[in-house]
Design an enzyme around this catalytic site. Structure first.
Site, PDB file in Angstrom:
ATOM      1  N   ARG A 176       0.832  -1.228   0.000  1.00 43.30           N
ATOM      2  CA  ARG A 176       0.000   0.000   0.000  1.00 43.30           C
ATOM      3  C   ARG A 176       0.862   1.273   0.000  1.00 43.30           C
ATOM      4  NH1 ARG A 176      -3.348  -3.484  -0.486  1.00 43.30           N
ATOM      5  NH2 ARG A 176      -5.472  -3.498   0.347  1.00 43.30           N
ATOM      6  N   SER A 254     -10.645  -0.485   3.509  1.00 44.23           N
ATOM      7  CA  SER A 254      -9.834  -0.654   4.727  1.00 44.23           C
ATOM      8  C   SER A 254      -9.385   0.710   5.220  1.00 44.23           C
ATOM      9  CB  SER A 254      -8.587  -1.479   4.433  1.00 44.23           C
ATOM     10  OG  SER A 254      -8.938  -2.750   3.973  1.00 44.23           O
ATOM     11  N   GLU A 350      -4.748   3.874   6.465  1.00 44.69           N
ATOM     12  CA  GLU A 350      -4.510   3.703   5.046  1.00 44.69           C
ATOM     13  C   GLU A 350      -5.168   4.831   4.261  1.00 44.69           C
ATOM     14  OE1 GLU A 350      -5.332   1.050   1.247  1.00 44.69           O
ATOM     15  OE2 GLU A 350      -6.594   0.685   2.958  1.00 44.69           O
TER      16      GLU A 350
HETATM   17  N1  EPU Z   1     -10.752 -11.122  10.616  1.00 44.95           N
HETATM   18  C1  EPU Z   1     -11.239 -11.126  11.889  1.00 44.95           C
HETATM   19  N2  EPU Z   1     -12.493 -10.634  12.106  1.00 44.95           N
HETATM   20  C2  EPU Z   1     -13.273 -10.176  11.103  1.00 44.95           C
HETATM   21  C3  EPU Z   1     -12.780 -10.155   9.780  1.00 44.95           C
HETATM   22  C4  EPU Z   1     -11.497 -10.632   9.548  1.00 44.95           C
HETATM   23  O1  EPU Z   1     -10.572 -11.555  12.814  1.00 44.95           O
HETATM   24  O2  EPU Z   1     -14.405  -9.745  11.387  1.00 44.95           O
HETATM   25  C5  EPU Z   1      -9.413 -11.655  10.365  1.00 44.95           C
HETATM   26  C6  EPU Z   1      -9.525 -13.080   9.861  1.00 44.95           C
HETATM   27  O3  EPU Z   1      -8.585 -13.863  10.529  1.00 44.95           O
HETATM   28  C7  EPU Z   1      -9.151 -12.988   8.407  1.00 44.95           C
HETATM   29  C8  EPU Z   1      -8.191 -11.806   8.422  1.00 44.95           C
HETATM   30  O4  EPU Z   1      -8.732 -10.922   9.391  1.00 44.95           O
HETATM   31  O5  EPU Z   1      -8.564 -14.139   7.927  1.00 44.95           O
HETATM   32  C9  EPU Z   1      -8.035 -11.125   7.101  1.00 44.95           C
HETATM   33  O6  EPU Z   1      -9.291 -10.650   6.629  1.00 44.95           O
HETATM   34  P1  EPU Z   1      -9.521 -10.340   5.065  1.00 44.95           P
HETATM   35  O7  EPU Z   1      -9.312 -11.575   4.266  1.00 44.95           O
HETATM   36  O8  EPU Z   1     -10.828  -9.636   4.922  1.00 44.95           O
HETATM   37  O9  EPU Z   1      -8.336  -9.377   4.676  1.00 44.95           O
HETATM   38  P2  EPU Z   1      -7.727  -8.067   5.369  1.00 44.95           P
HETATM   39  O10 EPU Z   1      -6.284  -8.337   5.637  1.00 44.95           O
HETATM   40  O11 EPU Z   1      -8.550  -7.662   6.530  1.00 44.95           O
HETATM   41  C10 EPU Z   1      -6.859  -7.035   3.169  1.00 44.95           C
HETATM   42  C11 EPU Z   1      -6.916  -5.733   2.441  1.00 44.95           C
HETATM   43  C12 EPU Z   1      -8.251  -5.572   1.717  1.00 44.95           C
HETATM   44  C13 EPU Z   1      -8.394  -6.719   0.741  1.00 44.95           C
HETATM   45  C14 EPU Z   1      -8.315  -8.053   1.516  1.00 44.95           C
HETATM   46  C15 EPU Z   1      -8.334  -9.259   0.604  1.00 44.95           C
HETATM   47  C16 EPU Z   1      -5.480  -4.181   3.649  1.00 44.95           C
HETATM   48  C17 EPU Z   1      -5.421  -2.983   4.518  1.00 44.95           C
HETATM   49  N3  EPU Z   1      -6.702  -4.618   3.355  1.00 44.95           N
HETATM   50  O12 EPU Z   1      -7.848  -6.998   4.186  1.00 44.95           O
HETATM   51  O13 EPU Z   1      -8.182  -4.366   0.988  1.00 44.95           O
HETATM   52  O14 EPU Z   1      -9.630  -6.650   0.030  1.00 44.95           O
HETATM   53  O15 EPU Z   1      -7.083  -8.099   2.255  1.00 44.95           O
HETATM   54  O16 EPU Z   1      -7.110  -9.363  -0.049  1.00 44.95           O
HETATM   55  O17 EPU Z   1      -4.441  -4.713   3.252  1.00 44.95           O
HETATM   56  C18 EPU Z   1      -8.687  -2.012   1.004  1.00 44.95           C
HETATM   57  O18 EPU Z   1      -7.483  -1.809   0.936  1.00 44.95           O
HETATM   58  O19 EPU Z   1      -9.517  -1.067   1.045  1.00 44.95           O
HETATM   59  C19 EPU Z   1      -9.176  -3.387   1.106  1.00 44.95           C
HETATM   60  C20 EPU Z   1     -10.462  -3.673   1.298  1.00 44.95           C
END
Ligand code: EPU
Length: 355
Positions: A176, A254, A350
């Site tokens: 990012r 995010s 972010e």
């Molecule tokens: N999780 C929880 N509780 C929740 C939701 C998620 O504990 O309610 C934990 C779970 O363990 C899950 C982990 O968080 O496995 C990761 O969640 P997710 O797969 O939704 O991915 P993220 O790391 O939270 C990142 C990006 C998103 C992108 C997703 C999928 C960043 C800041 N965010 O989110 O990007 O869509 O991965 O690749 O890196 C954005 O940048 O606006 C964005 C939405």
């Protein structure tokens, strides 16, 4: 189209957080020459502060913007001759270079690429915002990052009105992040991004939750039993399950980045919280899940006034109606302080705050 500078311009339709703020001036430009003309005109009007925006999907306006908001309406898509900089991983004859105007909607470009038989962007389906912002932000999701597709970025220096072309290496891409986020480089206004895409579909199922959705479909590597459009469909579905639609509930995706910490910090936390999600992030570094930290701290679904933490993905802060930038920041600060107190990890934002 004649260049038009609008005054006291409403920005509600230009930010997905739904902040009802105004800009002192607003200009949409359709070409590099129009951008340069606008910059000269604004200089003649007293050199207001400049803010170049894309789709406004990663912005938090904290009040009216006292300067000039510039918005790219350059939306051409052209196939380019292959550049001198070669891809390290894909044979040249299996790639196509496509130069896209910075004002082109990113997801519309992904759809168009798939129709044309250009692959590699499908995992990045459904991400709001424009092509120009994709190159600033190094957008990433479901195992893909734009940095792996970018060949070059063209920009106009708003101070000198000169053009500069950055190779992907010069963009300094990281999670990012890019050089375009540094204060000294805010003067570069991106006009075109050239992507290198594949002409043969090779699925990227490196993101476990995405791979799981294809587990019952045989075939792999160069002979998958599914298409890039199937990947797009699943990615859009996964996003829809977790992320709020900004047209319904104001948000900027995010709000925080996933924190990257030294291995020792991770090891100490993992001893206390076995099973804590984590991802490899280069030598000696581990990426933690901000969503998990915020969820564990009990913030999921909570609100402070009209600012809220989204029920299905706590990394996303939402405007439940009439929130100001200050309301969202107050909630963000409370979350940062609480996560820091509980886990000793500092979350960083972010989303770009515009003061
Ligand atoms: N999780 C929880 N509780 C929740 C939701 C998620 O504990 O309610 C934990 C779970 O363990 C899950 C982990 O968080 O496995 C990761 O969640 P997710 O797969 O939704 O991915 P993220 O790391 O939270 C990142 C990006 C998103 C992108 C997703 C999928 C960043 C800041 N965010 O989110 O990007 O869509 O991965 O690749 O890196 C954005 O940048 O606006 C964005 C939405």
């Amino acid at each position: 189209m004649a260049l038009q500078i609008e005054h006291d311009y409403p920005l509600l339709a230009h930010n997905t957080f739904g902040m009802d703020v105004r800009a002192a001036c607003f200009v949409a430009y359709h070409s590099e020459s129009e951008l340069v003309a606008a910059l000269r005109l604004l200089r003649a009007e007293g050199s207001p502060r400049l803010l170049n925006i894309g789709g406004g999907s990663n912005l938090l306006f904290c009040g009216d913007f006292p300067g000039a908001v510039l918005r790219s309406a350059i939306d051409s898509v052209e196939i380019q001759p292959r550049p001198a900089v070669h891809s390290r991983t894909v044979p040249e004859e299996e790639t196509v270079c496509v130069r896209v105007g910075s004002g082109h909607n990113w997801d519309a470009f992904v759809a168009r690429a798939l129709e044309a038989g250009w692959y590699g962007a499908e995992n990045l389906s459904g991400i709001p915002g424009d092509v120009g912002a994709s190159a600033v932000q190094n957008i990433g999701a479901y195992g893909a990052e734009i940095k792996d597709l970018v060949v070059k970025v063209e920009a106009i220096n708003a101070e000198t009105c000169e053009k500069r072309i950055f190779t992907a290496d010069e963009c300094g891409y990281a999670y990012r992040d890019s050089i375009f986020k540094r204060p000294e480089n805010k003067k570069y206004i991106i006009t075109y991004v050239t992507y290198r895409l594949r002409t043969a579909f090779v699925p990227n199922l490196s993101y476990k939750a995405l791979a799981d959705r294809f587990a019952d479909r045989p075939g792999s590597g160069l002979r998958p039993a599914f298409t890039a459009s199937d990947i797009r469909r699943e990615v859009v579905a996964m996003r829809g399950e977790k992320l709020p639609n900004p047209a319904v509930l104001g948000n900027a995706g995010s709000f925080f980045m996933n924190p990257v910490v030294p291995e020792s910090v991770y090891a100490a936390l993992a001893a206390r919280y076995p099973g804590m999600p984590h991802y490899e992030a280069g030598p000696g570094r581990v990426k933690l899940s901000a969503a998990w930290l915020i969820d564990q701290a009990g913030w999921k679904g909570r609100s402070m006034g009209p600012a809220g933490v989204y029920e299905k993905q706590p990394l996303v802060l939402v405007n439940r109606g009439g929130a100001t930038g200050g309301d969202i920041l107050a909630l963000a600060s409370a979350i940062i302080a609480d996560v820091s107190a509980r886990f000793g990890v500092t979350l960083s934002m972010e989303v770009n705050q515009i003061m």
